[in-house]
Design a protein around this motif. Structure first.
Motif, PDB file in Angstrom:
ATOM      1  N   THR A 220      -5.491   0.286   7.715  1.00  0.00           N
ATOM      2  CA  THR A 220      -4.265  -0.193   7.262  1.00  0.00           C
ATOM      3  C   THR A 220      -3.701   0.104   5.938  1.00  0.00           C
ATOM      4  O   THR A 220      -2.712  -0.026   5.646  1.00  0.00           O
ATOM      5  CB  THR A 220      -4.333  -1.619   7.346  1.00  0.00           C
ATOM      6  OG1 THR A 220      -5.111  -2.240   6.259  1.00  0.00           O
ATOM      7  CG2 THR A 220      -4.406  -2.467   8.568  1.00  0.00           C
ATOM      8  N   HIS A 221      -4.747   1.176   5.436  1.00  0.00           N
ATOM      9  CA  HIS A 221      -4.226   1.704   4.092  1.00  0.00           C
ATOM     10  C   HIS A 221      -4.981   2.979   3.818  1.00  0.00           C
ATOM     11  O   HIS A 221      -6.103   3.026   3.536  1.00  0.00           O
ATOM     12  CB  HIS A 221      -4.588   0.556   3.096  1.00  0.00           C
ATOM     13  CG  HIS A 221      -3.880   1.002   1.711  1.00  0.00           C
ATOM     14  ND1 HIS A 221      -2.819   0.064   1.277  1.00  0.00           N
ATOM     15  CD2 HIS A 221      -4.034   1.918   0.715  1.00  0.00           C
ATOM     16  CE1 HIS A 221      -2.587   0.683   0.075  1.00  0.00           C
ATOM     17  NE2 HIS A 221      -3.381   1.696  -0.188  1.00  0.00           N
ATOM     18  N   ALA A 222      -4.154   4.107   4.082  1.00  0.00           N
ATOM     19  CA  ALA A 222      -4.835   5.322   3.544  1.00  0.00           C
ATOM     20  C   ALA A 222      -3.961   6.133   2.742  1.00  0.00           C
ATOM     21  O   ALA A 222      -2.476   5.794   2.851  1.00  0.00           O
ATOM     22  CB  ALA A 222      -4.885   6.003   5.069  1.00  0.00           C
ATOM     23  N   HIS A 223      -4.175   7.228   2.236  1.00  0.00           N
ATOM     24  CA  HIS A 223      -3.469   8.168   1.516  1.00  0.00           C
ATOM     25  C   HIS A 223      -3.680   9.697   2.079  1.00  0.00           C
ATOM     26  O   HIS A 223      -4.377  10.252   0.997  1.00  0.00           O
ATOM     27  CB  HIS A 223      -3.611   8.173  -0.034  1.00  0.00           C
ATOM     28  CG  HIS A 223      -3.286   6.599  -0.606  1.00  0.00           C
ATOM     29  ND1 HIS A 223      -1.896   6.280  -0.828  1.00  0.00           N
ATOM     30  CD2 HIS A 223      -4.116   5.707  -0.981  1.00  0.00           C
ATOM     31  CE1 HIS A 223      -2.103   5.104  -1.129  1.00  0.00           C
ATOM     32  NE2 HIS A 223      -3.305   4.589  -1.492  1.00  0.00           N
ATOM     33  N   TYR A 224      -3.275   9.875   3.195  1.00  0.00           N
ATOM     34  CA  TYR A 224      -3.664  11.237   3.599  1.00  0.00           C
ATOM     35  C   TYR A 224      -2.775  12.209   3.252  1.00  0.00           C
ATOM     36  O   TYR A 224      -2.882  13.591   3.489  1.00  0.00           O
ATOM     37  CB  TYR A 224      -3.520  11.276   5.266  1.00  0.00           C
ATOM     38  CG  TYR A 224      -4.895  10.718   5.770  1.00  0.00           C
ATOM     39  CD1 TYR A 224      -5.988  11.502   5.163  1.00  0.00           C
ATOM     40  CD2 TYR A 224      -4.715   9.461   6.588  1.00  0.00           C
ATOM     41  CE1 TYR A 224      -7.227  10.826   6.143  1.00  0.00           C
ATOM     42  CE2 TYR A 224      -5.968   8.995   7.097  1.00  0.00           C
ATOM     43  CZ  TYR A 224      -7.425   9.587   6.900  1.00  0.00           C
ATOM     44  OH  TYR A 224      -8.333   8.854   7.287  1.00  0.00           O
TER      45      TYR A 224
ATOM     46  N   MET B 249      -2.433  -8.364   0.811  1.00  0.00           N
ATOM     47  CA  MET B 249      -3.090  -7.919  -0.414  1.00  0.00           C
ATOM     48  C   MET B 249      -3.934  -6.723  -0.299  1.00  0.00           C
ATOM     49  O   MET B 249      -4.974  -7.110   0.248  1.00  0.00           O
ATOM     50  CB  MET B 249      -3.663  -9.294  -0.940  1.00  0.00           C
ATOM     51  CG  MET B 249      -2.878 -10.419  -0.993  1.00  0.00           C
ATOM     52  SD  MET B 249      -1.238 -10.186  -2.229  1.00  0.00           S
ATOM     53  CE  MET B 249      -2.245  -9.490  -3.695  1.00  0.00           C
ATOM     54  N   HIS B 250      -3.569  -5.582  -0.404  1.00  0.00           N
ATOM     55  CA  HIS B 250      -4.635  -4.498  -0.461  1.00  0.00           C
ATOM     56  C   HIS B 250      -5.694  -4.610  -1.418  1.00  0.00           C
ATOM     57  O   HIS B 250      -5.282  -4.898  -2.570  1.00  0.00           O
ATOM     58  CB  HIS B 250      -3.721  -3.359  -0.627  1.00  0.00           C
ATOM     59  CG  HIS B 250      -4.056  -2.099  -1.178  1.00  0.00           C
ATOM     60  ND1 HIS B 250      -5.172  -1.393  -0.586  1.00  0.00           N
ATOM     61  CD2 HIS B 250      -3.853  -1.591  -2.366  1.00  0.00           C
ATOM     62  CE1 HIS B 250      -5.336  -0.491  -1.578  1.00  0.00           C
ATOM     63  NE2 HIS B 250      -4.659  -0.150  -2.548  1.00  0.00           N
ATOM     64  N   ALA B 251      -6.727  -3.988  -1.069  1.00  0.00           N
ATOM     65  CA  ALA B 251      -8.028  -4.069  -1.803  1.00  0.00           C
ATOM     66  C   ALA B 251      -8.070  -5.371  -2.632  1.00  0.00           C
ATOM     67  O   ALA B 251      -8.394  -5.419  -3.914  1.00  0.00           O
ATOM     68  CB  ALA B 251      -8.053  -2.839  -2.772  1.00  0.00           C
TER      69      ALA B 251
ATOM     70  N   THR C 114      -9.350   1.635   4.304  1.00  0.00           N
ATOM     71  CA  THR C 114     -10.068   2.714   3.476  1.00  0.00           C
ATOM     72  C   THR C 114      -9.725   2.946   2.036  1.00  0.00           C
ATOM     73  O   THR C 114     -10.350   3.021   1.288  1.00  0.00           O
ATOM     74  CB  THR C 114     -10.295   3.945   4.291  1.00  0.00           C
ATOM     75  OG1 THR C 114      -9.004   4.585   4.501  1.00  0.00           O
ATOM     76  CG2 THR C 114     -10.879   3.639   5.435  1.00  0.00           C
ATOM     77  N   ASP C 115      -8.527   2.712   1.926  1.00  0.00           N
ATOM     78  CA  ASP C 115      -7.585   3.476   0.653  1.00  0.00           C
ATOM     79  C   ASP C 115      -8.312   4.885   0.495  1.00  0.00           C
ATOM     80  O   ASP C 115      -8.162   5.214  -0.744  1.00  0.00           O
ATOM     81  CB  ASP C 115      -8.146   2.366  -0.472  1.00  0.00           C
ATOM     82  CG  ASP C 115      -7.095   2.598  -1.727  1.00  0.00           C
ATOM     83  OD1 ASP C 115      -5.882   3.090  -1.361  1.00  0.00           O
ATOM     84  OD2 ASP C 115      -7.632   2.275  -2.802  1.00  0.00           O
ATOM     85  N   CYS C 116      -8.412   5.509   1.610  1.00  0.00           N
ATOM     86  CA  CYS C 116      -8.940   7.163   1.384  1.00  0.00           C
ATOM     87  C   CYS C 116      -7.830   7.701   0.653  1.00  0.00           C
ATOM     88  O   CYS C 116      -6.665   7.603   0.744  1.00  0.00           O
ATOM     89  CB  CYS C 116      -9.492   7.630   2.718  1.00  0.00           C
ATOM     90  SG  CYS C 116      -8.241   7.766   3.748  1.00  0.00           S
TER      91      CYS C 116
HETATM   92 ZN   LIG Z   1      -3.721   2.590  -2.156  1.00  0.00          ZN
END
Ligand SMILES: [Zn+2]
Length: 256
Positions: free
Chosen positions: A5-9, A152-154, A202-204
């Protein structure tokens, strides 16, 4: 099946192998990815990734670090981007008092205006809150963010704050931090949270879970987060995968 639900590709650390990596994710059990935007250029990149790959969805928004660039023109840009059918949320938006890159009053106003946009568009929000728990909660309340809800991310707050956020219609993004040795606080939060409000992220390329901490992160590592939650909750990893995926589908209105 897992949902990131949260990545930065859009991050430049994926420039050398982005397409190859994204094409490999389905074979690693990843059903969907939400690519979270942070600044003007990453918003455009999130949209183009979502057009290119059927399993990628986008959130559009301005991160607190970039909130000094926020103005009416940018707000109009976000509004027009969000008419794209692959846009499922407004984010990531919020407050960062750890880095404090931008004066707090500017961060707060940028956050509040984007919550208003999300309410106009009826889209959930993705919140970044680092060392700004009190003001984040205040703005969520003042701007009636519970009407649209979000994640609420991370999540790094306390159990007490989690209790308030559950009442306010929020989900909790759990990522690699829960696998770290010093993760006592987030482990307590995971124990407390109902499974129906947990989503995986992941917040990758950041926050790679153990035992791979230090490497570049990608959605292929999501299973290690699911395994850690399964261990904490004393459940099967398949069950964690199923429930968190259903949660993400409900939260972002993803195709079933
Ligand atoms: Zn992020």
């Amino acid at each position: 099946m897992l949902i990131d639900t949260h990545a930065h590709y859009d991050d430049s650390r994926f420039d050398n192998d982005r397409d190859e990596l994204l094409q490999s994710l389905k074979s690693k059990g990843i059903a969907y990815v939400v690519n979270a935007s942070s600044n003007v250029s990453s918003n455009a990149m999130s949209i183009s990734l979502s057009r290119k790959f059927d399993f990628i969805f986008a959130s559009v928004g301005i991160h607190p670090h970039d909130s000094s660039d926020f103005n009416d023109e940018v707000l109009d840009m976000l509004r027009s981007l969000s008419s794209n059918e692959k846009v499922v949320a407004i984010g990531e938006i919020g407050l960062d008092y750890y880095y404090d890159n931008v004066p707090r009053e500017i961060q707060k106003s940028c956050f509040a205006k984007q919550i208003r946009l999300a309410r106009q568009l009826d889209l959930p929000i993705i919140i970044h809150d680092r060392d700004a728990h009190e003001d984040t909660l205040k703005i969520i309340r003042d701007e009636h963010a519970s009407e649209v809800g979000g994640v609420m991310h991370a999540y790094s707050g306390s159990v007490e704050m989690a209790r308030e956020l559950l009442k306010l219609n929020f989900y909790f993004g759990i990522g690699g931090v829960c696998t770290f040795k010093n993760a006592k606080k987030v482990v307590e939060v995971i124990k407390y949270l109902p499974m129906e409000r947990i989503v995986l992220e992941t917040d990758c390329p950041y926050l790679t879970p153990e035992p791979f901490r230090g490497r570049r992160n990608d959605s292929g590592y999501l299973v290690y987060i699911a395994e850690k939650i399964a261990q904490i909750k004393n459940m099967d990893v398949e069950e964690v995968a199923h429930i968190t995926s259903q949660n993400a589908i409900r939260l972002f209105n993803l195709p079933v």
